[in-house]
Design a protein around this motif. Structure first.
Motif, short mmCIF file in Angstrom:
data_model
loop_
_atom_site.label_atom_id
_atom_site.label_comp_id
_atom_site.label_asym_id
_atom_site.label_seq_id
_atom_site.Cartn_x
_atom_site.Cartn_y
_atom_site.Cartn_z
N LYS A 210 0.82 -1.22 0.00
CA LYS A 210 0.00 0.00 0.00
C LYS A 210 0.85 1.27 0.00
CE LYS A 210 -3.67 -1.88 2.97
NZ LYS A 210 -2.86 -2.86 3.69
N PRO A 211 1.72 1.41 -0.98
CA PRO A 211 2.55 2.61 -0.97
C PRO A 211 1.71 3.85 -1.22
CG PRO A 211 2.75 1.49 -3.07
CD PRO A 211 1.90 0.61 -2.21
N ARG A 212 2.22 4.96 -0.74
CA ARG A 212 1.53 6.21 -0.97
C ARG A 212 1.82 6.72 -2.38
NH1 ARG A 212 2.95 10.67 3.42
NH2 ARG A 212 2.02 12.38 2.29
N CYS A 213 2.90 6.25 -2.93
CA CYS A 213 3.34 6.73 -4.24
C CYS A 213 4.23 5.66 -4.87
CB CYS A 213 4.15 8.00 -3.98
SG CYS A 213 4.40 9.01 -5.39
N ILE A 214 4.11 5.51 -6.19
CA ILE A 214 4.93 4.52 -6.92
C ILE A 214 5.77 5.25 -7.95
CG2 ILE A 214 4.85 2.57 -8.54
CD1 ILE A 214 2.23 1.69 -7.26
N VAL A 215 7.04 4.88 -8.06
CA VAL A 215 7.88 5.37 -9.17
C VAL A 215 8.11 4.20 -10.12
CG1 VAL A 215 10.12 6.32 -9.82
CG2 VAL A 215 9.02 7.09 -7.71
N LEU A 216 7.72 4.40 -11.37
CA LEU A 216 7.94 3.37 -12.40
C LEU A 216 9.24 3.69 -13.12
CD1 LEU A 216 4.48 2.90 -14.15
CD2 LEU A 216 5.54 1.52 -12.35
N LEU A 217 10.13 2.70 -13.17
CA LEU A 217 11.44 2.91 -13.78
C LEU A 217 11.46 2.32 -15.18
CD1 LEU A 217 13.42 1.90 -10.58
CD2 LEU A 217 13.13 4.24 -11.47
N GLY A 218 11.29 3.17 -16.18
CA GLY A 218 11.45 2.73 -17.55
C GLY A 218 10.19 2.24 -18.22
N SER A 219 10.33 1.99 -19.52
CA SER A 219 9.15 1.74 -20.34
C SER A 219 8.54 0.36 -20.11
CB SER A 219 9.49 1.93 -21.82
OG SER A 219 10.57 1.11 -22.13
N THR A 220 9.33 -0.62 -19.67
CA THR A 220 8.74 -1.94 -19.42
C THR A 220 7.77 -1.86 -18.25
OG1 THR A 220 10.71 -3.03 -20.24
CG2 THR A 220 9.27 -4.34 -18.86
N ALA A 221 8.19 -1.19 -17.19
CA ALA A 221 7.30 -1.03 -16.03
C ALA A 221 6.07 -0.20 -16.43
CB ALA A 221 8.05 -0.37 -14.88
N LEU A 222 6.30 0.82 -17.23
CA LEU A 222 5.18 1.68 -17.67
C LEU A 222 4.16 0.87 -18.46
CD1 LEU A 222 4.07 4.60 -18.01
CD2 LEU A 222 5.46 4.77 -20.08
N TRP A 223 4.65 0.02 -19.34
CA TRP A 223 3.75 -0.76 -20.18
C TRP A 223 2.96 -1.79 -19.36
CZ3 TRP A 223 0.83 -1.18 -24.14
CH2 TRP A 223 0.36 -2.44 -24.55
N HIS A 224 3.68 -2.53 -18.53
CA HIS A 224 3.00 -3.63 -17.85
C HIS A 224 2.06 -3.15 -16.75
CE1 HIS A 224 4.67 -7.01 -19.99
NE2 HIS A 224 5.81 -6.34 -20.03
N LEU A 225 2.41 -2.08 -16.08
CA LEU A 225 1.52 -1.65 -15.00
C LEU A 225 0.39 -0.77 -15.53
CD1 LEU A 225 1.52 -2.22 -11.94
CD2 LEU A 225 2.09 0.18 -11.64
N LEU A 226 0.70 0.09 -16.49
CA LEU A 226 -0.31 1.07 -16.92
C LEU A 226 -0.76 0.91 -18.36
CD1 LEU A 226 1.12 4.33 -15.31
CD2 LEU A 226 -0.60 2.78 -14.38
N ARG A 227 -0.12 -0.02 -19.09
CA ARG A 227 -0.48 -0.20 -20.50
C ARG A 227 -0.25 1.07 -21.30
NH1 ARG A 227 0.36 -4.41 -20.09
NH2 ARG A 227 -0.95 -6.24 -19.97
N ALA A 228 0.77 1.80 -20.92
CA ALA A 228 1.09 3.03 -21.65
C ALA A 228 2.43 2.85 -22.33
CB ALA A 228 1.14 4.20 -20.68
N LYS A 229 2.58 3.48 -23.48
CA LYS A 229 3.84 3.38 -24.23
C LYS A 229 4.56 4.71 -24.23
CE LYS A 229 3.26 -0.54 -27.06
NZ LYS A 229 4.03 -1.24 -28.07
N GLY A 230 5.88 4.64 -24.22
CA GLY A 230 6.66 5.85 -24.43
C GLY A 230 7.05 6.58 -23.16
#
Ligand code: URA
Ligand code: SF4
Length: 292
Positions: A210-230
């Motif tokens: 239950k973090p208060r905030c998440i930092v996504l490191l790089g595009s792989t994390a961005l894609w898999h967690l949020l389905r966002a590219k770029g």
């Protein structure tokens, strides 16, 4: 380019609503789309992104609540997924009711994807405080992590530690994990299927920490967690995952290769610091941003 892209997406959405499945695109529109979905090179994808969009920071959430309270939503700009996720058929995995230690044990015994047979030495679950308010999510273990069973302990890990300390946290105070828990051979990027197979573990980790905030490191994390590219376009803009504010930024491996992007990353991280009422002491530049 971004304006063109926005218009193209708008037109395509409208047509899809009308049931149209094909559309003619002008060369300009196609170039905008191609730039936004250009596949990234391996092993770390960020380096190939050709277009660099200006950072458009969104005001971070205010610190107007007790420290333990869930973070108030910052203004969020959720990126439009520009490519549909390929369907993956996998047995479902229900981890509800499982503790972090039970999830760690399930990961250690997991054979949901080929990475369990691809030469990994051990699974790499997490490092840091299971009650952390700040979580970092990377891509997957490399050789050092595979050898030690701990995420982010190699060269990229050392830079991540400097970034964390630059943010006025101690590494032990935050929670660090990855999209996939097994090392991909030759440090290649995990496939879509591998990321999908491993995602239930990460989802449960987020649910339990239950973090208060998440930092996504790089595009792989961005894609898999949020389905966002770029990551080049999305870094520095607040996103959301299950009501948790998410800040995407560059992967430390990318920053080791392209140190001139450290300044942008530092700007992103400063937005996260504000969530916790921290601010860098001017004119200090943290080692992560200043190191060559
Ligand atoms: N890169 C990652 O994404 N994760 C690690 O644990 C190490 C390097
Ligand atoms: Fe299981 Fe994840 Fe390892 Fe694949 S990467 S085998 S899903 S723990």
């Amino acid at each position: 380019m971004e304006d063109v892209l926005g218009q193209v997406i708008g037109v395509l959405k409208a047509r899809r609503l009308k049931g149209e499945r094909r559309a003619w695109l002008s060369p300009e529109a196609r170039a905008a789309l191609a730039a936004s979905v250009a596949p990234a090179p391996r092993p770390r994808p960020e380096a190939a992104v050709a277009v660099s969009a200006p950072v458009r920071p969104v005001p971070p959430p205010e610190l107007d609540r007790p420290a333990a309270a869930p973070a108030r939503s910052p203004a969020v700009e959720t990126p439009v997924p520009l490519a549909p996720a390929p369907a993956v058929s996998l047995p479902s995995l229900d981890l509800s009711g499982r503790s972090l230690e039970e999830v760690r044990a399930a990961v250690a015994a997991c054979s949901r994807c080929d990475l369990c047979r691809a030469g990994r030495r051990q699974t790499v679950f997490s490092d840091g405080d299971p009650h952390a308010e700040l979580m970092f999510i990377g891509e997957g273990p490399g050789a050092d992590e595979d050898a030690q069973g701990i995420p982010f302990v190699g060269a990229a890990g050392q830079l991540l530690t400097k970034m964390i300390e630059g943010m006025q946290f101690r590494r032990q105070e935050v929670y660090i994990c990855n999209i996939v828990k097994c090392r991909p051979p030759n440090n290649r990027q995990p496939t879509h299927e591998e990321g999908e197979a491993c995602l239930p573990y990460l989802r449960r980790q987020i649910e339990l920490v239950k973090p208060r905030c998440i930092v996504l490191l790089g595009s792989t994390a961005l894609w898999h967690l949020l389905r966002a590219k770029g990551i080049t376009k999305t870094h520095g803009q607040w996103q959301k995952f299950n009501d948790i504010p998410v800040m995407p930024t560059y992967h430390p491996s990318f920053l080791l290769r392209v140190p001139e992007r450290k300044r942008e990353c530092w700007n992103d991280l400063q937005q996260v610091m504000k969530v916790f009422g921290k601010s860098p002491k001017p004119p200090a530049v943290p080692a992560a941003a200043a190191a060559p």
